[in-house]
Design an enzyme around this catalytic site. Sequence first.
Site, PDB file in Angstrom:
ATOM      1  N   HIS A 199     -80.206  36.190  16.164  1.00 21.25           N
ATOM      2  CA  HIS A 199     -81.085  35.838  15.221  1.00 21.25           C
ATOM      3  C   HIS A 199     -81.214  34.539  14.861  1.00 21.25           C
ATOM      4  O   HIS A 199     -82.314  34.253  13.920  1.00 21.25           O
ATOM      5  CB  HIS A 199     -80.575  36.675  13.946  1.00 21.25           C
ATOM      6  CG  HIS A 199     -79.318  36.037  13.091  1.00 21.25           C
ATOM      7  ND1 HIS A 199     -79.394  35.242  12.125  1.00 21.25           N
ATOM      8  CD2 HIS A 199     -78.043  36.175  13.430  1.00 21.25           C
ATOM      9  CE1 HIS A 199     -78.394  34.970  11.526  1.00 21.25           C
ATOM     10  NE2 HIS A 199     -77.501  35.304  12.246  1.00 21.25           N
TER      11      HIS A 199
ATOM     12  N   CYS B 288     -72.396  25.484  -6.066  1.00 23.16           N
ATOM     13  CA  CYS B 288     -73.044  26.671  -6.661  1.00 23.16           C
ATOM     14  C   CYS B 288     -73.581  27.599  -5.772  1.00 23.16           C
ATOM     15  O   CYS B 288     -73.621  28.752  -5.867  1.00 23.16           O
ATOM     16  CB  CYS B 288     -74.076  26.321  -7.619  1.00 23.16           C
ATOM     17  SG  CYS B 288     -73.425  25.606  -9.105  1.00 23.16           S
TER      18      CYS B 288
END
Lengths: 145, 385
Positions: free
Chosen positions: B201, B325
């Site tokens: 991929h 984050c």
Amino acid sequence: MYSQKVMDHFMNPRNVGKINLPDGVGEVGNPTCGDIMHIEIEVKDDKISDIKFRTFGCAAAIATSSMVTEMVKGKSLEEAEKVTNRTVAEALDGLPPVKMHCSNLAADALHEAIKNYRQGEGSSACISKGCCRKETNSCCDKVAE
Amino acid sequence: MKSIYMDHSATTPVDPDVFNAMIPYYTDIYGNASSVHSQGQKAARAVENAREQVASLIGASPGEIIFTSGGTEADNQAIITFMNSNQKKGKHIITSAIEHHAVLHTCEYLAKQGFELTVLPVNQEGLVEPDTLRSALRPDTALVSIMHANNEVGTIQAIPELASITHEVGAVFHTDAVQTVGKIPVNVKELGVDLLSASSHKLYGPKGSGCLFAKKGVRIGSYLYGGGHERNMRAGTVNVPGVVGFGKAAELAQQRLPQHEAALKELAQGLTRGILDVIPNTRLTGHPVHRLPGSVSVCFDYVEGESILLMLDSYGIMASSGSACTSGSLDPSHVLLALGLAHETAHGSLRLTMGKDNTQEDVDYVLEVLPSIIKNLRIMSPLGQ
């Protein structure tokens, strides 16, 4: 990932900036942790007549900062002291679980600013002892240095 | 709104030609490739054809290719089964600090099982220095695993030299080439590697398909137990459509590589230059020259990565970051920290990885939009003022 309210406060944050000769300044977090919330307030007749924030952090950090300023602007100090990290998150229709922790310190920064005002120190910043409440977090270890 | 995808190191869209090549193997030629009847045998021939296509892309023989569910499985098989099968050589394994977690966590697992692990530091540009490897090698080192190119900062390692040094002590060299196969020339003989992982991929093939190259004579084992599929090296009914897709993607990549490599190098240089020239307090991460084509990785002072990504997304630009984050943990990416970046710098990272469908217009648009995003985030930030 984020609610519409969070995205709104992130893309269109309210009350960004500084106050000329603030009556109270509060700051929590540190650069190592990746979140810093800095809040300045102007107090007249025991009310928060003006409030401004500057935040370094992710969308949750910015949105919670913006929301907390919106929640307390024009309110009395007593009412402002009742605002918690949880009520800020609720006002934003919730945060993803992983963001509830480090990003949600805006209310803490506000309380530091109010504490700073009550101490009568004028415009000296008061750095809170750290960003983390959970003992298990690695960034707490860094703050402890 | 226009959609500009610049996260090709994360994944790529399946090429329409690849998709079309796969479809018959879902609906018409759906047999189990292990079956004796003609339905199965047709599928088996397709698998062997794909094996040749993949082998050709990396200069291997088909018999050296084991199809897996992806790069992660290939990494796991290479490292775990090699170490388990070669304990007479030794129980010491060496890897680098900037490996993908599929390698690092696998090595850490082995360390808990009683093997010994050395993690090599990298220099500021992300390179493993040959002398660093040389000093870490021991007589009981069985395996060295160093990635061909890093997914976050794009740095391409000097694999031929590192592999050669490794062979001097009789150890075996594995490389996670997930980010390089199909993008830059990868020839297992030229690289001198004994084991190599690749993933479909990343080169416009389907997800859930990859391979492990194992040079003839290198002793590894099966990682999945069950039926004797893949010459007893990987149990499980072969994912025929996935393998066919991987093969087709490999064939197309081989044809298009030279022109794509050149075009993407130029686009990345232009985008990097544009960002560094216009936006102050910004730095490039990774090696400025030896890096994946199309890869731009920078750090902006005073602002945080997830914020940058969401702002870019609102403009239709898709990128990624190594900030805490975005990593889901509280630390920024281990790669950026291994490069010696301070935490606060690493939090402001942005990665733009372009692919064959990106254009100069895309680059121009990003350069139009990004400066004001950074400027606005910096106005909001308590740092740097």
